[in-house]
Design a protein around this motif. Structure first.
Motif, mmCIF file in Angstrom:
data_model
loop_
_atom_site.group_PDB
_atom_site.id
_atom_site.type_symbol
_atom_site.label_atom_id
_atom_site.label_comp_id
_atom_site.label_asym_id
_atom_site.label_seq_id
_atom_site.Cartn_x
_atom_site.Cartn_y
_atom_site.Cartn_z
ATOM 1 N N ASP A 61 36.822 3.832 63.917
ATOM 2 C CA ASP A 61 36.657 2.496 63.329
ATOM 3 C C ASP A 61 35.305 2.341 62.639
ATOM 4 O OD1 ASP A 61 39.165 1.803 64.248
ATOM 5 O OD2 ASP A 61 38.418 0.615 65.948
ATOM 6 N N MET A 62 34.309 3.085 63.109
ATOM 7 C CA MET A 62 32.964 3.014 62.525
ATOM 8 C C MET A 62 32.800 3.937 61.317
ATOM 9 S SD MET A 62 30.627 2.853 65.974
ATOM 10 C CE MET A 62 29.129 2.359 65.114
ATOM 11 N N GLY A 63 33.838 4.693 60.979
ATOM 12 C CA GLY A 63 33.771 5.549 59.803
ATOM 13 C C GLY A 63 33.538 7.018 60.088
ATOM 14 N N TYR A 64 33.582 7.430 61.342
ATOM 15 C CA TYR A 64 33.412 8.843 61.689
ATOM 16 C C TYR A 64 34.737 9.570 61.543
ATOM 17 C CZ TYR A 64 28.747 7.921 63.355
ATOM 18 O OH TYR A 64 27.422 7.573 63.402
ATOM 19 N N ALA A 65 34.638 10.838 61.165
ATOM 20 C CA ALA A 65 35.829 11.669 61.009
ATOM 21 C C ALA A 65 35.497 13.077 61.462
ATOM 22 C CB ALA A 65 36.282 11.683 59.546
ATOM 23 N N LYS A 66 36.535 13.839 61.747
ATOM 24 C CA LYS A 66 36.314 15.238 62.112
ATOM 25 C C LYS A 66 35.545 15.902 60.988
ATOM 26 C CE LYS A 66 40.231 15.971 65.152
ATOM 27 N NZ LYS A 66 41.461 16.732 65.373
ATOM 28 N N ASN A 67 34.641 16.775 61.360
ATOM 29 C CA ASN A 67 33.796 17.452 60.390
ATOM 30 C C ASN A 67 34.589 18.545 59.684
ATOM 31 O OD1 ASN A 67 31.375 18.037 59.028
ATOM 32 N ND2 ASN A 67 30.939 19.685 60.455
ATOM 33 N N GLU A 68 35.428 18.144 58.766
ATOM 34 C CA GLU A 68 36.260 19.081 58.007
ATOM 35 C C GLU A 68 35.471 19.649 56.836
ATOM 36 O OE1 GLU A 68 39.033 19.971 59.137
ATOM 37 O OE2 GLU A 68 39.635 18.360 60.447
ATOM 38 N N PRO A 69 35.734 20.822 56.353
ATOM 39 C CA PRO A 69 36.778 21.713 56.841
ATOM 40 C C PRO A 69 36.343 22.565 58.026
ATOM 41 C CG PRO A 69 35.742 22.697 54.954
ATOM 42 C CD PRO A 69 35.072 21.358 55.180
ATOM 43 N N LYS A 70 35.118 22.393 58.481
ATOM 44 C CA LYS A 70 34.627 23.231 59.576
ATOM 45 C C LYS A 70 34.518 22.433 60.866
ATOM 46 C CE LYS A 70 32.016 26.313 56.609
ATOM 47 N NZ LYS A 70 30.724 26.899 56.316
ATOM 48 N N SER A 71 35.610 21.830 61.273
ATOM 49 C CA SER A 71 35.613 21.063 62.514
ATOM 50 C C SER A 71 35.413 22.018 63.686
ATOM 51 C CB SER A 71 36.930 20.308 62.670
ATOM 52 O OG SER A 71 36.869 19.487 63.801
ATOM 53 N N VAL A 72 34.555 21.617 64.604
ATOM 54 C CA VAL A 72 34.233 22.458 65.746
ATOM 55 C C VAL A 72 34.795 21.821 67.005
ATOM 56 C CG1 VAL A 72 32.343 23.378 67.138
ATOM 57 C CG2 VAL A 72 32.115 23.258 64.651
ATOM 58 N N VAL A 73 35.461 22.612 67.787
ATOM 59 C CA VAL A 73 35.947 22.155 69.082
ATOM 60 C C VAL A 73 35.339 23.087 70.119
ATOM 61 C CG1 VAL A 73 37.947 21.769 70.558
ATOM 62 C CG2 VAL A 73 38.086 21.256 68.120
ATOM 63 N N ILE A 74 34.606 22.530 71.062
ATOM 64 C CA ILE A 74 33.948 23.309 72.095
ATOM 65 C C ILE A 74 34.769 23.177 73.369
ATOM 66 C CG2 ILE A 74 31.822 23.613 73.416
ATOM 67 C CD1 ILE A 74 30.446 22.087 71.030
ATOM 68 N N GLU A 75 35.288 24.283 73.847
ATOM 69 C CA GLU A 75 36.103 24.273 75.059
ATOM 70 C C GLU A 75 35.198 24.386 76.281
ATOM 71 O OE1 GLU A 75 39.380 23.855 75.257
ATOM 72 O OE2 GLU A 75 39.689 23.849 73.096
ATOM 73 N N THR A 76 35.441 23.568 77.285
ATOM 74 C CA THR A 76 34.717 23.646 78.552
ATOM 75 C C THR A 76 35.722 23.633 79.686
ATOM 76 O OG1 THR A 76 34.476 21.257 78.696
ATOM 77 C CG2 THR A 76 32.689 22.449 77.635
ATOM 78 N N LEU A 87 33.571 17.640 67.161
ATOM 79 C CA LEU A 87 32.422 17.287 66.335
ATOM 80 C C LEU A 87 32.878 16.322 65.247
ATOM 81 C CD1 LEU A 87 29.425 17.763 65.660
ATOM 82 C CD2 LEU A 87 30.178 19.592 64.141
ATOM 83 N N LEU A 88 32.276 15.126 65.251
ATOM 84 C CA LEU A 88 32.574 14.109 64.240
ATOM 85 C C LEU A 88 31.365 13.939 63.333
ATOM 86 C CD1 LEU A 88 34.238 11.371 66.482
ATOM 87 C CD2 LEU A 88 35.367 13.163 65.179
ATOM 88 N N ARG A 89 31.605 13.421 62.130
ATOM 89 C CA ARG A 89 30.544 13.248 61.146
ATOM 90 C C ARG A 89 30.759 11.950 60.384
ATOM 91 N NH1 ARG A 89 30.871 14.285 55.748
ATOM 92 N NH2 ARG A 89 28.922 14.607 54.659
ATOM 93 N N ARG A 90 29.640 11.294 60.100
ATOM 94 C CA ARG A 90 29.678 10.125 59.223
ATOM 95 C C ARG A 90 28.604 10.302 58.164
ATOM 96 N NH1 ARG A 90 28.686 3.696 60.441
ATOM 97 N NH2 ARG A 90 29.136 3.041 58.323
ATOM 98 N N SER A 91 28.996 10.127 56.926
ATOM 99 C CA SER A 91 28.064 10.219 55.809
ATOM 100 C C SER A 91 27.659 8.820 55.382
ATOM 101 C CB SER A 91 28.726 10.952 54.640
ATOM 102 O OG SER A 91 27.865 10.976 53.532
#
Length: 99
Positions: A61-76, A87-91
């Motif tokens: 809702d705040m304008g963040y989106a997955k960091n495409e095309p290099k979206s990172v998912v860290i498995e724990t 990993l999300l990103r907002r410009s």
């Protein structure tokens, strides 16, 4: 050697359960974004648990989106329960503050 570009990254934003749904997380995010802009950055990255649907909804809702095309998912593996961090990103460089 290639210089590494610095990028602001926010992690571990949490609000005590007794104080959720009162706008505290949104206010903290607005403050963080303001500081990031004051520092001259045009974007903010943040990590959020893939299982934290309320946080994912707020960030979207705040304008963040997955960091495409290099979206990172860290498995724990916490307490034998699989979890992942998205990993999300907002410009901010395209936003008009006057609006």
């Amino acid at each position: 050697p290639k210089a590494v570009k610095q990028r602001p990254y926010l992690t571990d934003l949490a609000v005590h359960p007794d104080h959720r749904r009162q706008g505290i997380a949104s206010a903290l995010m607005a403050e963080a974004e303001g500081r990031v802009k004051e520092m001259g950055f045009e974007e903010l990255f943040l990590g959020v648990s893939s299982s934290n649907e309320p946080a994912l909804n707020m960030y979207t809702d705040m304008g963040y989106a997955k960091n495409e095309p290099k979206s990172v998912v860290i498995e724990t593996d916490q307490k034998k329960k699989k979890n992942s961090t998205i990993l999300l990103r907002r410009s901010f460089n395209y936003e008009n503050e006057a609006l």
